[in-house]
Design a protein around this motif. Structure first.
Motif, PDB file in Angstrom:
ATOM      1  N   ASN A 170       0.778  -1.792  -0.404  1.00 32.50           N
ATOM      2  CA  ASN A 170       0.352  -0.057  -0.453  1.00 32.50           C
ATOM      3  C   ASN A 170       1.015   1.312  -0.007  1.00 32.50           C
ATOM      4  OD1 ASN A 170      -2.147   1.831   0.113  1.00 32.50           O
ATOM      5  ND2 ASN A 170      -1.545   1.879   2.411  1.00 32.50           N
ATOM      6  N   HIS A 171       1.959   0.955   0.649  1.00 28.95           N
ATOM      7  CA  HIS A 171       3.502   2.151   1.296  1.00 28.95           C
ATOM      8  C   HIS A 171       4.322   1.850   0.297  1.00 28.95           C
ATOM      9  CE1 HIS A 171       1.413   0.799   4.795  1.00 28.95           C
ATOM     10  NE2 HIS A 171       2.549   1.206   5.081  1.00 28.95           N
ATOM     11  N   HIS A 220      -0.445   9.827   2.636  1.00 17.80           N
ATOM     12  CA  HIS A 220      -0.232   8.292   3.651  1.00 17.80           C
ATOM     13  C   HIS A 220      -1.933   7.453   4.354  1.00 17.80           C
ATOM     14  CE1 HIS A 220      -0.149  11.491   6.898  1.00 17.80           C
ATOM     15  NE2 HIS A 220       0.530  12.287   5.759  1.00 17.80           N
ATOM     16  N   ARG A 221      -2.237   6.805   4.040  1.00 15.55           N
ATOM     17  CA  ARG A 221      -3.159   6.067   5.301  1.00 15.55           C
ATOM     18  C   ARG A 221      -2.196   6.390   6.412  1.00 15.55           C
ATOM     19  NH1 ARG A 221      -7.881   6.847   5.147  1.00 15.55           N
ATOM     20  NH2 ARG A 221      -8.414   6.012   2.574  1.00 15.55           N
ATOM     21  N   GLN A 254       5.357   6.868   5.735  1.00 11.55           N
ATOM     22  CA  GLN A 254       4.689   5.635   4.851  1.00 11.55           C
ATOM     23  C   GLN A 254       4.124   6.281   3.496  1.00 11.55           C
ATOM     24  OE1 GLN A 254       3.244   4.005   8.271  1.00 11.55           O
ATOM     25  NE2 GLN A 254       3.811   1.678   8.010  1.00 11.55           N
ATOM     26  N   PRO A 255       4.787   7.352   2.862  1.00 10.05           N
ATOM     27  CA  PRO A 255       3.161   7.778   1.456  1.00 10.05           C
ATOM     28  C   PRO A 255       2.922   6.033   1.237  1.00 10.05           C
ATOM     29  CG  PRO A 255       6.154   7.358   1.206  1.00 10.05           C
ATOM     30  CD  PRO A 255       5.822   7.599   2.246  1.00 10.05           C
ATOM     31  N   ASP A 256       1.638   6.722   0.805  1.00  9.72           N
ATOM     32  CA  ASP A 256       1.407   5.785  -0.294  1.00  9.72           C
ATOM     33  C   ASP A 256       1.489   5.548  -1.907  1.00  9.72           C
ATOM     34  OD1 ASP A 256      -0.892   5.524   2.110  1.00  9.72           O
ATOM     35  OD2 ASP A 256      -2.129   5.041   0.633  1.00  9.72           O
ATOM     36  N   ALA A 267      -3.217  -4.259   4.601  1.00  8.93           N
ATOM     37  CA  ALA A 267      -3.422  -3.156   4.568  1.00  8.93           C
ATOM     38  C   ALA A 267      -4.787  -3.262   2.941  1.00  8.93           C
ATOM     39  CB  ALA A 267      -2.974  -2.107   4.282  1.00  8.93           C
ATOM     40  N   VAL A 268      -4.992  -4.655   2.710  1.00  2.00           N
ATOM     41  CA  VAL A 268      -5.880  -5.012   1.694  1.00  2.00           C
ATOM     42  C   VAL A 268      -7.083  -3.625   0.877  1.00  2.00           C
ATOM     43  CG1 VAL A 268      -6.695  -6.273  -0.062  1.00  2.00           C
ATOM     44  CG2 VAL A 268      -4.960  -7.162   0.958  1.00  2.00           C
ATOM     45  N   PRO A 269      -7.549  -3.700   1.493  1.00  2.00           N
ATOM     46  CA  PRO A 269      -8.521  -2.452   1.409  1.00  2.00           C
ATOM     47  C   PRO A 269      -8.350  -0.732   1.298  1.00  2.00           C
ATOM     48  CG  PRO A 269      -8.979  -3.594   3.673  1.00  2.00           C
ATOM     49  CD  PRO A 269      -7.829  -3.938   3.305  1.00  2.00           C
ATOM     50  N   PHE A 270      -7.425  -0.224   1.759  1.00  3.26           N
ATOM     51  CA  PHE A 270      -6.463   0.128   1.290  1.00  3.26           C
ATOM     52  C   PHE A 270      -5.771   0.357   0.114  1.00  3.26           C
ATOM     53  CE2 PHE A 270      -6.573   1.103   5.848  1.00  3.26           C
ATOM     54  CZ  PHE A 270      -7.610   2.514   6.503  1.00  3.26           C
TER      55      PHE A 270
END
Ligand code: NOJ
Length: 554
Positions: free
Chosen positions: A103-104, A163-164, A169-171, A202-205
């Motif tokens: 994700n990131h 970043h979520r 941790q940039p997406d 973090a699959v949904p993200f």
């Protein structure tokens, strides 16, 4: 053949290389140390090791901030050590799964460094940018209280990035086809080195739409299908186990109606309700959660767990239910985290009460799905609340009474083993429990062994039996004309429970206890009457001991 689905009857064990076993005395666990401990894991009955992130990383989120996807952090060894490790696992009939954090990246990843320093570089569009601070920048933070925003201004790029999670941790812009291709390449790389699958973070993200204008992300489920297809094209039996704490009505979107998307998902709904039931004895919400997450395609499987490396997230419970779990298992504010969870390990949450810890694991092993253990739980390790956030439940494995619990020979390691008190390595460690036939370690080993011999739970369909008491959960599994019945008493008192097994074939009025000699015969009223100890549990096979004798189809 459905029997080919190895993950259905697996026993998964999650560990962090850095806190498991240090072979060279530098104070950090490493792959060579882990290889030395494989006989231990094999003896316990583990069939699949899930490794938390071990790639190069600044280590600001326990490795979930990766700065190079194609390497091993030198603290833990080399790529050569990794290949030796997967080979050694295969030699012992064990499989390896690795965390896939896509994700990131870390803000130190060369892609992000280039993206921020050169907006014309191709890497700029690998991340998610905005010229102005989006109006909803404070919404959707994952770590409330620690993380302030999901958008941060980057002085170099002079733009805001999304970043979520934490701001380091940039997406990744997962909608960018180049990024998508790179993600497949990362999977292909680790498959080539011998892994059997991925725990996808973090699959949904990962699959949600991202951008300055996105208020409510929309999941792009086709992405899951493309991951699945790539995996199976490269290695027929490789799987993805998704971390997706979503509501039950979207489960099938992740599995795919025909099972064409992900093979496995953690069952967060059942996890949270399990803790509610452990706290209150009320099985109602757990039964609801089991029913709500029941429908799934034949090839799909839940990952069932009690505790993991994060806080025990209770965010999906109703406020009064969450309050009840807090009161029972984490009353002190310092034990709670992000306003929604408890940052403790299981044994101390249950006050070290062996009966309750057994109940919890017996339940985990008999819920629908594949059980996922966390390292150290098999000996009842505790937490160190002086450590920040989730670090408290990530302390080194306690192997023996030697200095630092036998984890390292370094005089002053940065990861401190828990010492002193009821959960210190002096009292809770593998070596002592190995020697004690009644230890929790040996209990766990026996239960795992029995669980492997009860494929009905892994493969079968389940029914919730109508028990005469609400503090007792009775489940029956049916598979290939065989049935098992598992009964758990969540009350602190002994009780008598009555239930119908629902099986009426010849000889099926008998429930044969798989763990001890006390079997049950159906009464004249067609019901079984079972006396359970406080927090007692039973595993029965309907009719006879051996499922093979009754197996009617292959
Ligand atoms: C979920 C992981 O379980 C957690 O430990 C991590 O902080 C976040 N994803 C971000 O990668």
């Amino acid at each position: 053949m459905l029997n080919d689905l190895w993950y259905k009857n697996a026993i998964v064990y999650c560990l962090s290389v850095g806190t498991f076993m240090d072979s060279n005395g530098d104070g950090v666990g490493d792959f060579q140390g882990l290889v030395r401990r494989l006989p231990y894991l094999q003896g316990l009955g583990v069939t699949t090791i899930w490794l938390m992130p071990f790639q190069p990383s600044p280590g600001r989120d326990n490795g979930y901030d990766i700065s190079d996807y194609y390497n091993v952090d030198s603290k833990y060894g080399t790529l050569g050590d990794f290949a030796e490790f997967t080979h050694a696992c295969h030699e012992r009939g064990m499989r390896v799964m690795v965390d896939l954090v896509i994700n990131h990246t870390s803000d130190q990843h060369p892609w992000f460094r280039e993206a921020r320093s050169d907006p014309a570089s191709k890497y700029h569009d690998w991340y998610v940018w905005a010229d102005r601070q989006p109006p909803h920048a404070r919404d959707g933070v994952v770590f409330p209280g620690v993380q302030k925003s999901t958008w941060t201004f980057d002085k170099q790029a002079k733009r805001w990035f999304f970043h979520r999670f934490y701001d380091f941790q940039p997406d990744l812009n997962t909608a960018n086809p180049q990024v998508h291709a790179e993600l497949l390449k990362i999977m292909g790389f680790w498959l080539q080195l011998g892994v059997s699958g991925f725990r996808m973070d973090a699959v949904p993200f990962v699959i949600g739409t991202k951008g300055a204008k996105v208020r409510q992300p929309v999941e792009q489920y086709d992405m899951l299908r493309s991951f699945r297809e790539f995996l199976q094209w490269r290695t027929g039996d490789a799987i993805i186990l998704a971390e997706a704490n979503v509501l039950p009505d979207t489960d099938l979107d992740y599995f795919g109606d025909e099972g064409e998307r992900l093979q496995m998902m953690f069952n967060f709904q059942v996890n949270q309700n399990t803790f509610y039931t452990l706290a209150t004895g009320d099985t109602g919400p757990l039964k609801k959660a089991l029913t709500a997450t029941k429908a799934r395609p034949a090839t799909a499987q839940w990952g069932v767990f009690l505790r993991n490396h994060d806080e025990l997230d209770l965010g999906r419970l109703a406020p009064e239910q969450r309050a009840a779990v807090f009161a029972a298992f984490g009353p002190d504010p310092d034990m709670q985290l992000y306003g929604r969870g408890i940052r403790r390990r299981l044994a101390p949450m249950l006050s070290g009460d062996r009966r309750r810890v057994e109940l919890a694991y017996s339940l985990m092993l008999t819920l629908p799905g594949t059980p996922v253990f966390r390292y150290g739980d098999e000996i009842g390790m505790g937490e160190d609340l002086s450590l920040p956030e989730r670090e408290c439940a990530r302390t080194p494995m306690q192997w023996s009474t030697e200095p630092h619990g036998g984890f390292t020979k370094h005089p002053n390691p940065s990861s401190r083993v828990i010492s002193g008190g009821a959960y210190g390595f002096e009292r809770v460690n593998v070596a002592s429990q190995r020697r004690d036939p009644n230890s929790f370690l040996n209990w766990t080993e026996r239960m795992i062994r029995m669980r492997r011999e009860v494929p009905e739970i892994s493969w079968g369909d389940f029914a919730i039996l109508r028990a005469s008491r609400n503090d007792v959960l009775a489940l029956r599994y049916d598979w290939r004309n065989n049935s098992v019945v598992c009964v758990h008493n969540f009350a602190a008192e002994a009780c008598t429970v009555k239930f119908r097994s629902g099986c009426n074939g010849p000889g099926e009025n008998r429930l044969v206890n798989l763990l001890s000699d006390d079997h049950s015969e159906e009464g004249d009223d067609g019901r079984h009457t079972v006396v359970l100890e406080p927090y007692g549990y039973r595993w029965y096979r309907v009719g006879g001991l051996d499922y093979l004798l009754k197996r009617s189809e292959l």
